[in-house]
Design a protein around this motif. Structure first.
Motif: not given
Length: 149
Positions: A32-35, A41-43, A76-81, A134-140
């Motif tokens: 899950v994404l952190g809230d 990108g915190y999960c 996360l390393l790859e998607l968030t640089q 949402g876009p990052l969630l879907r990419e992950i």
């Protein structure tokens, strides 16, 4: 174990698809994404079934949970640089196993770049927003669910 921890409630919500931060199910549990999104990108990785701590799992289940955690970190390393990923397993506030996975970037304020993520003011962090996150969630999700992903 207390069955009413936030971890138990989030896992129950994930099982029925009711957690808006839900990314996907891995072998060991739910991502899950952190809230709040204290860092982009915190999960969290939430085991299913929920157990009190890492050592309550069999050695094989421990290996699966830790491998899922590392795999999430790599995505996360790859998607968030990110330049690195911080991993944390405590269970002191919520007495159930869960792993925090934080991508750390070069764009962090200098006074926080070398601090652990709890150095941030979580009360001021942006709450999860499906329109923004949402876009990052879907990419992950796409990366984690990809064959060989």
């Amino acid at each position: 174990m207390n069955e009413s921890t936030a971890i138990h409630r989030r896992v129950a919500a994930c099982r029925i698809g009711a957690d808006p931060t839900l990314i996907t199910r891995l072998d060991s549990g739910w991502v899950v994404l952190g809230d709040p999104q204290v860092l982009r990108g915190y999960c969290l990785l939430l085991p299913d079934p929920v157990v009190p701590h890492l050592n309550a799992l069999t050695p094989a289940a421990q290996a699966i949970f830790l491998a899922d955690m590392a795999h999430l970190g790599q995505v996360l390393l790859e998607l968030t640089q990110a330049v690195r990923v911080n991993y944390a397993i405590f269970g002191n506030v919520e007495p159930a196993l869960h792993a925090h996975v934080f991508p750390r970037g070069l764009d962090e304020p200098a006074h926080l770049a070398t601090a652990n993520p709890w150095g941030y003011d979580w009360t001021q962090a942006r709450r999860f927003d499906a329109a923004i996150d949402g876009p990052l969630l879907r990419e992950i999700r796409s990366r984690l669910e990809a064959p060989g992903g």
